[in-house]
Write an enzyme that holds these catalytic residues in place. Sequence first.
Site, PDB file in Angstrom:
ATOM      1  N   ASP A 143       1.248  -4.282   4.631  1.00  0.00           N
ATOM      2  CA  ASP A 143       1.497  -4.792   3.168  1.00  0.00           C
ATOM      3  C   ASP A 143       1.036  -6.292   2.805  1.00  0.00           C
ATOM      4  O   ASP A 143       0.540  -6.330   1.692  1.00  0.00           O
ATOM      5  CB  ASP A 143       3.105  -4.757   2.841  1.00  0.00           C
ATOM      6  CG  ASP A 143       3.489  -3.454   2.352  1.00  0.00           C
ATOM      7  OD1 ASP A 143       2.484  -2.675   1.924  1.00  0.00           O
ATOM      8  OD2 ASP A 143       4.660  -3.307   2.461  1.00  0.00           O
TER       9      ASP A 143
ATOM     10  N   TRP B  79       0.879  -1.275  -0.084  1.00  0.00           N
ATOM     11  CA  TRP B  79       0.078   0.164   0.002  1.00  0.00           C
ATOM     12  C   TRP B  79       0.839   1.251  -0.111  1.00  0.00           C
ATOM     13  O   TRP B  79       2.022   1.289   0.318  1.00  0.00           O
ATOM     14  CB  TRP B  79      -0.833  -0.029   1.251  1.00  0.00           C
ATOM     15  CG  TRP B  79      -1.622  -1.115   1.550  1.00  0.00           C
ATOM     16  CD1 TRP B  79      -1.609  -2.167   2.563  1.00  0.00           C
ATOM     17  CD2 TRP B  79      -2.777  -1.420   0.506  1.00  0.00           C
ATOM     18  NE1 TRP B  79      -2.598  -3.044   2.245  1.00  0.00           N
ATOM     19  CE2 TRP B  79      -3.506  -2.721   1.222  1.00  0.00           C
ATOM     20  CE3 TRP B  79      -3.568  -1.204  -0.494  1.00  0.00           C
ATOM     21  CZ2 TRP B  79      -4.406  -3.302   0.699  1.00  0.00           C
ATOM     22  CZ3 TRP B  79      -4.575  -1.901  -1.118  1.00  0.00           C
ATOM     23  CH2 TRP B  79      -5.086  -2.774  -0.584  1.00  0.00           C
TER      24      TRP B  79
ATOM     25  N   HIS C 299       0.532  -2.912 -10.040  1.00  0.00           N
ATOM     26  CA  HIS C 299       0.889  -2.751  -8.559  1.00  0.00           C
ATOM     27  C   HIS C 299       0.637  -1.523  -8.052  1.00  0.00           C
ATOM     28  O   HIS C 299      -0.004  -1.138  -6.970  1.00  0.00           O
ATOM     29  CB  HIS C 299       2.377  -3.197  -8.395  1.00  0.00           C
ATOM     30  CG  HIS C 299       2.670  -3.337  -7.174  1.00  0.00           C
ATOM     31  ND1 HIS C 299       2.637  -4.635  -6.463  1.00  0.00           N
ATOM     32  CD2 HIS C 299       2.961  -2.402  -5.913  1.00  0.00           C
ATOM     33  CE1 HIS C 299       2.889  -4.416  -4.987  1.00  0.00           C
ATOM     34  NE2 HIS C 299       2.944  -3.009  -4.939  1.00  0.00           N
TER      35      HIS C 299
ATOM     36  N   ARG D 229      13.530   1.230   2.984  1.00  0.00           N
ATOM     37  CA  ARG D 229      14.235  -0.195   2.152  1.00  0.00           C
ATOM     38  C   ARG D 229      15.052   0.387   0.954  1.00  0.00           C
ATOM     39  O   ARG D 229      15.701  -0.144   0.260  1.00  0.00           O
ATOM     40  CB  ARG D 229      12.786  -0.880   1.548  1.00  0.00           C
ATOM     41  CG  ARG D 229      12.150  -0.188   0.439  1.00  0.00           C
ATOM     42  CD  ARG D 229      10.996  -1.246   0.001  1.00  0.00           C
ATOM     43  NE  ARG D 229      10.548  -0.779  -1.193  1.00  0.00           N
ATOM     44  CZ  ARG D 229       9.403  -0.154  -1.528  1.00  0.00           C
ATOM     45  NH1 ARG D 229       8.822   0.408  -0.365  1.00  0.00           N
ATOM     46  NH2 ARG D 229       9.111   0.016  -2.681  1.00  0.00           N
TER      47      ARG D 229
ATOM     48  N   HIS E 282       4.166  -1.719   9.553  1.00  0.00           N
ATOM     49  CA  HIS E 282       3.906  -1.657   7.955  1.00  0.00           C
ATOM     50  C   HIS E 282       3.734  -3.071   7.406  1.00  0.00           C
ATOM     51  O   HIS E 282       2.916  -3.151   6.416  1.00  0.00           O
ATOM     52  CB  HIS E 282       5.432  -1.369   7.591  1.00  0.00           C
ATOM     53  CG  HIS E 282       5.393  -1.086   6.326  1.00  0.00           C
ATOM     54  ND1 HIS E 282       5.158   0.314   5.526  1.00  0.00           N
ATOM     55  CD2 HIS E 282       5.886  -1.729   5.154  1.00  0.00           C
ATOM     56  CE1 HIS E 282       5.213   0.283   4.243  1.00  0.00           C
ATOM     57  NE2 HIS E 282       5.511  -0.993   3.986  1.00  0.00           N
TER      58      HIS E 282
ATOM     59  N   ASP F 196       8.943   1.771   3.995  1.00  0.00           N
ATOM     60  CA  ASP F 196       9.211   2.329   2.547  1.00  0.00           C
ATOM     61  C   ASP F 196      10.276   2.945   2.265  1.00  0.00           C
ATOM     62  O   ASP F 196      10.934   2.863   1.263  1.00  0.00           O
ATOM     63  CB  ASP F 196       7.920   2.719   2.191  1.00  0.00           C
ATOM     64  CG  ASP F 196       6.730   1.519   1.843  1.00  0.00           C
ATOM     65  OD1 ASP F 196       7.353   0.487   1.360  1.00  0.00           O
ATOM     66  OD2 ASP F 196       5.440   1.500   1.896  1.00  0.00           O
TER      67      ASP F 196
ATOM     68  N   HIS G 298      -1.414   2.672   4.328  1.00  0.00           N
ATOM     69  CA  HIS G 298      -0.598   2.299   5.470  1.00  0.00           C
ATOM     70  C   HIS G 298      -0.964   3.049   6.816  1.00  0.00           C
ATOM     71  O   HIS G 298      -1.031   2.823   7.859  1.00  0.00           O
ATOM     72  CB  HIS G 298       0.775   2.321   5.370  1.00  0.00           C
ATOM     73  CG  HIS G 298       1.546   1.320   4.797  1.00  0.00           C
ATOM     74  ND1 HIS G 298       1.631   0.017   5.260  1.00  0.00           N
ATOM     75  CD2 HIS G 298       2.074   1.202   3.397  1.00  0.00           C
ATOM     76  CE1 HIS G 298       2.222  -0.713   4.245  1.00  0.00           C
ATOM     77  NE2 HIS G 298       2.657  -0.020   3.223  1.00  0.00           N
TER      78      HIS G 298
ATOM     79  N   HIS H 212       1.020  -7.956  -3.344  1.00  0.00           N
ATOM     80  CA  HIS H 212       2.110  -8.276  -2.263  1.00  0.00           C
ATOM     81  C   HIS H 212       2.468  -9.672  -2.039  1.00  0.00           C
ATOM     82  O   HIS H 212       3.170 -10.098  -1.143  1.00  0.00           O
ATOM     83  CB  HIS H 212       2.188  -7.075  -1.060  1.00  0.00           C
ATOM     84  CG  HIS H 212       2.601  -6.063  -1.267  1.00  0.00           C
ATOM     85  ND1 HIS H 212       3.787  -5.517  -0.728  1.00  0.00           N
ATOM     86  CD2 HIS H 212       2.127  -4.951  -2.090  1.00  0.00           C
ATOM     87  CE1 HIS H 212       3.844  -4.164  -1.065  1.00  0.00           C
ATOM     88  NE2 HIS H 212       2.914  -3.726  -1.749  1.00  0.00           N
TER      89      HIS H 212
ATOM     90  N   ASP I  61      -1.754  -0.071  -4.911  1.00  0.00           N
ATOM     91  CA  ASP I  61      -1.231   0.727  -3.626  1.00  0.00           C
ATOM     92  C   ASP I  61      -1.576   1.988  -3.385  1.00  0.00           C
ATOM     93  O   ASP I  61      -1.830   2.253  -2.266  1.00  0.00           O
ATOM     94  CB  ASP I  61       0.585   0.764  -3.945  1.00  0.00           C
ATOM     95  CG  ASP I  61       1.244  -0.479  -3.476  1.00  0.00           C
ATOM     96  OD1 ASP I  61       0.665  -1.396  -2.887  1.00  0.00           O
ATOM     97  OD2 ASP I  61       2.544  -0.564  -3.865  1.00  0.00           O
TER      98      ASP I  61
ATOM     99  N   HIS J  18       8.810  -6.862   2.375  1.00  0.00           N
ATOM    100  CA  HIS J  18       7.379  -6.137   2.143  1.00  0.00           C
ATOM    101  C   HIS J  18       6.554  -6.955   1.172  1.00  0.00           C
ATOM    102  O   HIS J  18       5.176  -6.623   1.061  1.00  0.00           O
ATOM    103  CB  HIS J  18       7.693  -4.827   1.129  1.00  0.00           C
ATOM    104  CG  HIS J  18       8.515  -3.842   1.952  1.00  0.00           C
ATOM    105  ND1 HIS J  18       7.587  -2.741   2.259  1.00  0.00           N
ATOM    106  CD2 HIS J  18       9.528  -3.757   2.436  1.00  0.00           C
ATOM    107  CE1 HIS J  18       8.841  -1.956   3.049  1.00  0.00           C
ATOM    108  NE2 HIS J  18       9.904  -2.558   2.969  1.00  0.00           N
TER     109      HIS J  18
HETATM  110  N1  DCM Z   1       6.771  -5.414  -4.735  1.00  0.00           N
HETATM  111  C1  DCM Z   1       6.139  -6.571  -4.677  1.00  0.00           C
HETATM  112  N2  DCM Z   1       6.547  -7.682  -5.121  1.00  0.00           N
HETATM  113  C2  DCM Z   1       7.814  -7.849  -5.806  1.00  0.00           C
HETATM  114  C3  DCM Z   1       8.587  -6.579  -5.968  1.00  0.00           C
HETATM  115  C4  DCM Z   1       8.199  -5.597  -5.378  1.00  0.00           C
HETATM  116  O1  DCM Z   1       4.907  -6.707  -4.089  1.00  0.00           O
HETATM  117  N3  DCM Z   1       8.231  -9.038  -6.053  1.00  0.00           N
HETATM  118  C5  DCM Z   1       6.312  -4.340  -4.364  1.00  0.00           C
HETATM  119  C6  DCM Z   1       7.239  -3.450  -3.278  1.00  0.00           C
HETATM  120  C7  DCM Z   1       6.678  -1.906  -3.524  1.00  0.00           C
HETATM  121  C8  DCM Z   1       6.303  -1.972  -4.945  1.00  0.00           C
HETATM  122  O2  DCM Z   1       6.107  -3.411  -5.457  1.00  0.00           O
HETATM  123  O3  DCM Z   1       5.277  -1.821  -2.900  1.00  0.00           O
HETATM  124  C9  DCM Z   1       7.451  -1.326  -5.989  1.00  0.00           C
HETATM  125  O4  DCM Z   1       8.593  -2.006  -5.640  1.00  0.00           O
HETATM  126  P1  DCM Z   1      10.006  -1.700  -5.801  1.00  0.00           P
HETATM  127  O5  DCM Z   1       9.859  -0.084  -5.366  1.00  0.00           O
HETATM  128  O6  DCM Z   1      10.984  -2.507  -5.330  1.00  0.00           O
HETATM  129  O7  DCM Z   1      10.074  -1.744  -7.382  1.00  0.00           O
HETATM  130 ZN    ZN Z   2       5.772  -1.790   2.122  1.00  0.00          ZN
HETATM  131 ZN    ZN Z   3       3.228  -2.070  -3.040  1.00  0.00          ZN
END
Ligand code: DCM
Ligand code: ZN
Ligand code: ZN
Length: 268
Positions: free
Chosen positions: A120, A1, A149, A48, A116, A45, A6, A126, A153, A60
């Site tokens: 998520d 999210w 995605h 990371r 958090h 967030d 969140h 997720h 979110d 996450h």
């Molecule tokens: N994310 C996910 N699954 C993955 C990779 C990333 O759910 N395999 C999520 C984490 C963040 C969003 O997607 O909420 C974008 O991730 P990033 O900023 O790492 O690209």
């Molecule tokens: Zn997150």
């Molecule tokens: Zn996300």
Amino acid sequence: WGALGHETVAYIAQDFVKPTTKTWAQNILDDTTTSYLANVATWADAYRYTAAGAFSAPYHFIDAEDTPPSSCSVNYARDCGTKGCSVSAIANYTSRVQDASLPDTEVTTALKFIVHFVGDITQPLHDEALEVGGNDIDVTFDGTSTNLHHIWDTNMPEELRGGYSLTDARAWATNLTSEIKAGAYKSEAASWISGLNINDAVTTSMTWATDANAYICSVVLPKGQSAVESGDLYPTYYNSAIPTIELQIAKAGYRLAKWLDAIAAGEW
Ligand code: DCM
Ligand code: ZN
Ligand code: ZN
Ligand code: DCM
Ligand code: DCM
């Protein structure tokens, strides 16, 4: 999210925790304001993306290697990965927040992560590996080119509530708290916390991951990937998704309250 989701989860949890849990959390977070959980809800967030916090990026999500929309499933051994995932992270930080041998800073970090990740894990994407949790599925939402995605979110929650400030989150939380206490969610809220056990955090959070992952097949991609890659997903797809988004935010807030109540009960 995103931030709105969140912070809304955190405010719902604040609405349900016991007074002793509130005191326990406010002490750990050194924050006696009326937003003590919401104020830390998005910290993970930002963390990371830092060099020191890069290790936490896999925490996450859990990348379920299932085959939507015909079959949805999550399997801990198959899907958690060698670097960890949301399920292992919830278990680790639930242990660490109770570990009196750790420095205060580590206990504080653990609580911030729990606030958090319990959020998520209710976002269906997720709990799905397909196209990196939908990040690589290009979509159009209300005229904007983005990805699947991101609209789950952020774009769709913000379209619903009109912004992403703490004030917007407080208002959404008040609405969802009332639905849990006396409205549309009253009869089902008990099922959201069924089997909740802080001493078996992997099993408990796997039920949360499996619950959210099922929406990949029924709501997120019911007609498969190609169906969301053409046309504007506002308003028809948006309207099909909003009930699930509200439900999943409400679930996360209620579960977080009960999770923290259970942890704090052992500290008194
Ligand atoms: N994310 C996910 N699954 C993955 C990779 C990333 O759910 N395999 C999520 C984490 C963040 C969003 O997607 O909420 C974008 O991730 P990033 O900023 O790492 O690209
Ligand atoms: Zn997150
Ligand atoms: Zn996300
Ligand atoms: N943010 C959000 N919704 C938006 C724009 C931003 O939730 N429409 C959040 C994401 C970050 C913070 O605000 O937590 C800062 O965003 P940015 O880095 O895009 O300025
Ligand atoms: N850490 C963690 N889980 C563990 C051990 C450490 O999340 N079981 C985190 C806590 C710190 C970071 O990793 O933020 C570095 O920890 P350390 O300095 O103990 O290696």
